[in-house]
Design an enzyme around this catalytic site. Sequence first.
Site: not given
Length: 381
Positions: A40-41, A73, A115, A192, A197, A284, A315, A337
């Site tokens: 989770l950024t 990340a 990550q 990642h 990215y 999704r 997701g 998340g």
Amino acid sequence: MKNSASEQTANTPVVAQNKLFAPVQIGANRFNHRVVMAPLTRMRTIKDNIPTDLMAQYYSQRATDGGLIISEATVVSPNGHGYYGAPGIYTDEQAEGWKKIVAAVHEKGGKIFLQLWHVGRQSHVDLQPDGGLPVGPSVVPHPDDLVYTPGGWVPATLNREATITDIQNIIADFKSGAERALAAGFDGVEIHGANGYLVDQFLQDGTNKRTDEYGGSIENRTRFLLEVTEAVASVWGGDKVGVRLAPSGVFGSMSDTDPNALFSYAAEQLNRFGLAYLHVVEPRINGSYEIADGLEPVASKQLRTIFKGAIISAGGFLPDTAEEIVDKGDADMVAFGRYFIANPDLVKRIKENLPLNAYNRDTFYGGDERGYIDYPFYNNN
């Protein structure tokens, strides 16, 4: 990744869980349950992209005995930044900051994977060394993509095409990041390869227009992913390495003419490394937004028949749908998340059928302790 207006979700009903709380062996690591904290950024570093004590408190709050956290990340190269305030792993000072976080998670009995990340073209000159251009596999305009700079959210700068030397240097940076992560005491690392990215940019033909050995055929477009994985696995051993992919992902203006063939081939080729897991983002989800409420997750199910290791699915999952996908056998673990942001005790809440805190999207990215370490635990409600 961009902020939106304030968002509050109602308490979400949960159901009693069973298989989510069965132990599972994932590569070299054994876990006591299957509820994973997704990467989770949050962009909470202050100076030189060095992880802070505040970040250590955040991760410690969410650590559980025998649970898996996948870190936010973390940038492997000075030219890999796309979000001001995101942490790095390319200096010794950054690695020292991560050591405190690892220690805090381990003190709670948890395990944490780092990550490894390079944003590629999803960047801006203000985030690049000496104001240079971002690098990407090809030069393809993407004017709608926003990145976060010291001046706020701005359109990404049109990149230059990566040279072979650039590619080799970035692969070496992934390996160096993996080495620093090992020295910092992490339990494993995740590459990642999703969400628009750099690795994803090489994979998908909407962004990769190269005509050399890194472009054209599916085999060539997968080469960068496999070379990065080989370099990282040479440090850790495959059984402590995960790879995150987003089949049919559209975040970052991504597209491919035959995603089923592409990601099936990528998953099959990754088998050679004996990886700990494949982390699959369901189509999704677009970045941090759910674009189709209620859609059945399909990506994990499709790749389950190809990839020989464990599957982590991510997701838009809720406790009941997470239990369902694990019970079906389409995934071994499920990553949460947004609800992990808002519920530091999410694992307890799911296990004990407790209501969930609502999340506030306004505080997802950047800022201070607000919306970061001040969400209430259930006993404090």
